[in-house]
Design an enzyme around this catalytic site. Structure first.
Site, mmCIF file in Angstrom:
data_model
loop_
_atom_site.group_PDB
_atom_site.id
_atom_site.type_symbol
_atom_site.label_atom_id
_atom_site.label_comp_id
_atom_site.label_asym_id
_atom_site.label_seq_id
_atom_site.Cartn_x
_atom_site.Cartn_y
_atom_site.Cartn_z
ATOM 1 N N GLY C 217 0.681 -0.817 -0.178
ATOM 2 C CA GLY C 217 0.040 -0.046 0.018
ATOM 3 C C GLY C 217 0.572 0.745 -0.057
ATOM 4 O O GLY C 217 2.066 1.183 -0.500
ATOM 5 N N ASP C 242 -5.552 -7.658 -7.235
ATOM 6 C CA ASP C 242 -5.498 -7.501 -5.323
ATOM 7 C C ASP C 242 -3.668 -6.583 -5.480
ATOM 8 O O ASP C 242 -3.124 -7.316 -5.436
ATOM 9 C CB ASP C 242 -5.152 -8.561 -5.233
ATOM 10 C CG ASP C 242 -6.204 -9.747 -4.306
ATOM 11 O OD1 ASP C 242 -7.705 -9.401 -4.173
ATOM 12 O OD2 ASP C 242 -6.193 -10.839 -4.610
ATOM 13 N N LEU C 243 -4.824 -5.775 -4.431
ATOM 14 C CA LEU C 243 -3.429 -4.793 -4.671
ATOM 15 C C LEU C 243 -1.825 -5.085 -3.783
ATOM 16 O O LEU C 243 -1.836 -6.042 -3.433
ATOM 17 C CB LEU C 243 -3.955 -3.215 -3.651
ATOM 18 C CG LEU C 243 -2.911 -2.144 -4.332
ATOM 19 C CD1 LEU C 243 -2.739 -1.702 -4.876
ATOM 20 C CD2 LEU C 243 -3.114 -1.360 -2.804
ATOM 21 N N ASP C 244 -0.936 -4.747 -4.990
ATOM 22 C CA ASP C 244 -0.046 -5.473 -4.442
ATOM 23 C C ASP C 244 0.177 -6.801 -3.999
ATOM 24 O O ASP C 244 1.367 -7.584 -3.552
ATOM 25 C CB ASP C 244 1.004 -4.399 -2.946
ATOM 26 C CG ASP C 244 0.427 -3.120 -3.751
ATOM 27 O OD1 ASP C 244 1.430 -3.200 -4.977
ATOM 28 O OD2 ASP C 244 0.829 -2.424 -2.326
ATOM 29 N N GLU C 245 -0.539 -7.511 -5.350
ATOM 30 C CA GLU C 245 -0.408 -9.708 -4.094
ATOM 31 C C GLU C 245 -0.630 -10.073 -5.987
ATOM 32 O O GLU C 245 -0.355 -11.845 -5.165
ATOM 33 C CB GLU C 245 -2.111 -9.782 -3.443
ATOM 34 C CG GLU C 245 -2.388 -8.545 -2.450
ATOM 35 C CD GLU C 245 -1.309 -9.933 -1.050
ATOM 36 O OE1 GLU C 245 -0.565 -10.594 -1.799
ATOM 37 O OE2 GLU C 245 -1.805 -9.381 -0.410
#
Lengths: 300, 300, 300, 300
Positions: C217, C242-245
């Protein structure tokens, strides 16, 4: 040998009782992968890992390592090798089959500095170094206690420039007695004669306490300090007749600064020496290394 | 100069308008820190960073770097230096006061490979390299376009072995005209004469494309490939009369493997070359480097 | 595009005019290597590089990448792919042939921080990044000058949370207009919608300025400083919903210490960000990456 | 204790029989260095190393570490500390004098994984870890043999969630009996209660087998594998009441790839764990660490 180490080795041999490896060097030409992989498939082998290197698709050299699973491999060994010969011949291959379950027998040579020896013993105890460490040879008595505490025979063979030949005669006899496959010089501070070296081609692994080719020869840390380097290194290589000129297997470095005198460099260097040597030995034991024109190809 | 770079430099000078540095080398003896820090305190300076190195408390050398804030420093400079002389004399010090707001004037020398130059220009543009880059000198025209796009004067001075002296005469004149404090050899592929070097003691910073002292001299990547090293390196050092033998400021390495030929080593090496040089230059500009017996003390 | 970059790309296409790659994922079983290498051989292809990974010889997955030379490849493409289908079907393969001489078309997205963009442009200019950089898109004007100086079209598309959909509609149109194969988020500080992401599966490469999964994040450097870490990192990954996943392609770190505040961490981090992203992009362009269960297999 | 280790420790105490250290934290203001260094000089001390850190010259915090030689220090200790009080008070200092010749007494806690313990014992045997290792405590019997072979008392104290309080009562009694200064959790796999932790502020050093704050808590290698990271790490920190949230002393990483499953990550991680812990312990023993706002200042 300690019983839990024996346990590690037994488990490994059981787990890999069908595991073979095939290493090949030959002039590059079309069809090699196809021929060899088809051969392996026809032998009932399933390739689980393969790595290839070509210096140049036209007129260059070709190197490949296969790792395969094959039901009942131990009984098939000689038949398989025999069956492979025509293919090998047709491509002018240098080749060898190796079998994971035939653990290599290791002799470790050491002098007074024990950190590299200890790292290997530890890795062995932890189940990270799959070999039968058959004997430790030293020109000093310092290592005896710890070596014998692992249940490994320890042989004290004095060695100086003057008595080199007698010492090596004894060492060669030991290598024969213990049926040794690989010799690890774990900070063994004696020079080996050409006769000894040529009797063991690409089977002697040394650790040199510098970032080769910097500081070839004696007292590398003192010279590194004097030169004011900002990184120190260690190099593991196969021993050849030229001192510190054999094919390099692995190198690593550690950052130092102006506060570190030669003594401190030695201390900091120990960590790199032992980890670099341990990695080189592991790759050798797993048959991951080929040598070509005094350089290594490490399939890791 | 581009206006936003000018902006960076102005902000820095404003922010550090009271920032001074004091570097000292002298024989070690009790009382040095006390004497100097008390002096600074009496001058109204507040020490914000201090680093010390002693080779040996008995009979050794003592090195210290102070960074301090002092209200109205620019007006006090000469008075402070004058006032410091008795202390300096009593301890037989080599010393110098430096002032963060007097940006060093830099000349960059480059040949055909531009990556080190570009790294410096970028760091400069990003506000990471606090210097006035006054001029770029080259024996080729390749860099002109990018250099001039930054608003920096570019001087093409042909240089070969045959016309070295004439070339250096022109270069020295430029250094004088631009009032240059530090010369950065950003892959400048010409050897400098002893006359040129001795005119600029510890003011010429070079980047050598190997892990010195390995591969001193020409074609290090080709030789590294030939030797089969597993790491390649770069070294930034002050230039002295002995080729590649000057005091090392910084070194770093990058891992390579059997798939990398000499050409690939060159490519991978570029990244290390430019980062190592950029770090060395930064430390020099911040007055963090002392030299003693051909070794650097880097207070970073 | 600058003419010497065009030159680099032309030379590469000429040099690799017969160079193909074949990537395969399938359930493991005996005979795959044999079948595929024999197929390639029969097509007249010489394998110059092959790498294999098996998760488990029994019931696991099998991944392989071949790089081969094949005379007259450009004319054979569709026939070869057609001929391969039966083999692919018999082993339930996911597979694709790629051709080195069909350079991938790249769009770079950037915001105000330009260091990652500049690194890519440089690598491109040096001939280290073999792609057609077709367009740069930004929600700010900062990059325009440098991008246009490379002769690359620059599109300013304002983007905020409120106008995300309109912005993405414009962006998608651009991707279509320029026939884009891969999107590089070179510090593009806007979140992409699931619609945009799912329209470009494993074709969007991001650089996150932390060592994921630490500091997912916003504001990772501020949080790293607050936590007092001793190393900072950067992570390049494919973008998923999925953010940064998304699957991690490459990571690296840099040592920091107590003297580094958040601002200094940002500066030090820039170097890692740009090198990590450049490596990830290079591997993607060379078709070295497979994705399985949100992890990457990188054959490098 | 083995006699040659005793020898190492005796030599160190003799060599540093006049070596003291002074650590200070206080609000920054002008004159601190001057006051303290003048005090030390007047006490007959020669400063051999000094390191300073200021968060902000205006309104920030000031940290300094002095290492000094002072003839007859052992007799002067209390007088010196007494004499320092007025200075300390005038600057509102947190401060402590430490004496190199008073070796810290160490307790090592371990469970079944012995690699970190062994690394510490080795460093100790080699003369690289200057401490009196007074006792080893474990909730398993695995370490007994090796610990006792070093002549160190080994205490087996079963510990589970259910009997945590009884176990800690016994442990605290041991710490008292052996007069312990520092507790090292060398892969001790039990959580400590707040009562235990608060009884030992910044005296408990843990090694966590991940790159914190990634993978806080249990099974970090399994989670690292699942996430598909390309680097694994280890973190040594002081233990506070928040699990894995204490001030970080040191971290390091190792590169991994798609071939490494969770088991292989564990093996590769062992090396980082033991070297990171050994470095952290060394710095603690040399009084190089200050803590401020849950971050460490490490003067190394």
């Amino acid at each position: 040998m300690k019983s839990h180490i024996q346990q590690h080795l037994m488990s490994y041999k059981e787990k890999y009782k069908n595991r073979g490896r095939l290493l090949i060097s030959c002039p590059d030409q079309p069809g090699i992968v196809s021929a060899v992989s088809t051969f392996l498939h026809n032998q009932g082998a399933n390739i689980v890992e393969s790595s290839q290197h070509s210096t140049n698709p036209e007129g260059g050299m070709f190197f490949i390592r296969f790792e395969f699973e094959c039901e009942g491999l131990v009984e098939k060994e000689s038949q398989m090798e025999e069956a492979f010969k025509p293919i090998a011949d047709s491509f002018s291959m240098d080749w060898k089959f190796m079998y994971a379950y035939h653990l290599k027998k290791t002799a470790i040579f050491v002098s007074k500095e024990l950190h590299c020896l200890l790292e290997l013993l530890w890795a062995w105890e932890s189940g990270d170094l799959m070999s039968e460490i058959a004997v430790v040879v030293s020109n000093h008595e310092d290592a005896r206690e710890v070596v014998e505490s692992f249940g490994i025979p320890f042989h004290y063979i004095p060695a100086t420039k003057e008595i080199r030949q007698q010492a090596e005669a004894k060492q060669l006899q030991l290598l024969k007695d213990y049926d040794i496959d690989v010799i690890i010089l774990a900070r063994y501070m004696q020079i080996l004669t050409p006769a000894f070296v040529s009797a063991n081609p690409y089977r002697i692994i040394n650790i040199h306490h510098s970032f080769l080719p910097a500081f070839i020869g004696a007292k590398p840390y003192e010279r590194a300090y004097k030169r004011g380097v900002k990184l120190i290194g260690a190099t593991s290589h196969y021993v050849t007749d030229d001192l510190d000129e054999g094919p390099i297997i692995e190198q690593d470095i550690e950052r130092v600064n102006h506060r570190d005198d030669a003594e401190e460099l030695k201390k900091k260097g120990r960590l790199i020496e032992r980890t670099v040597l341990a990695r080189a030995v592991k790759w050798h034991l797993e048959d991951r290394i080929l040598v070509h024109e005094n350089r290594t190809i490490v399939f890791n």
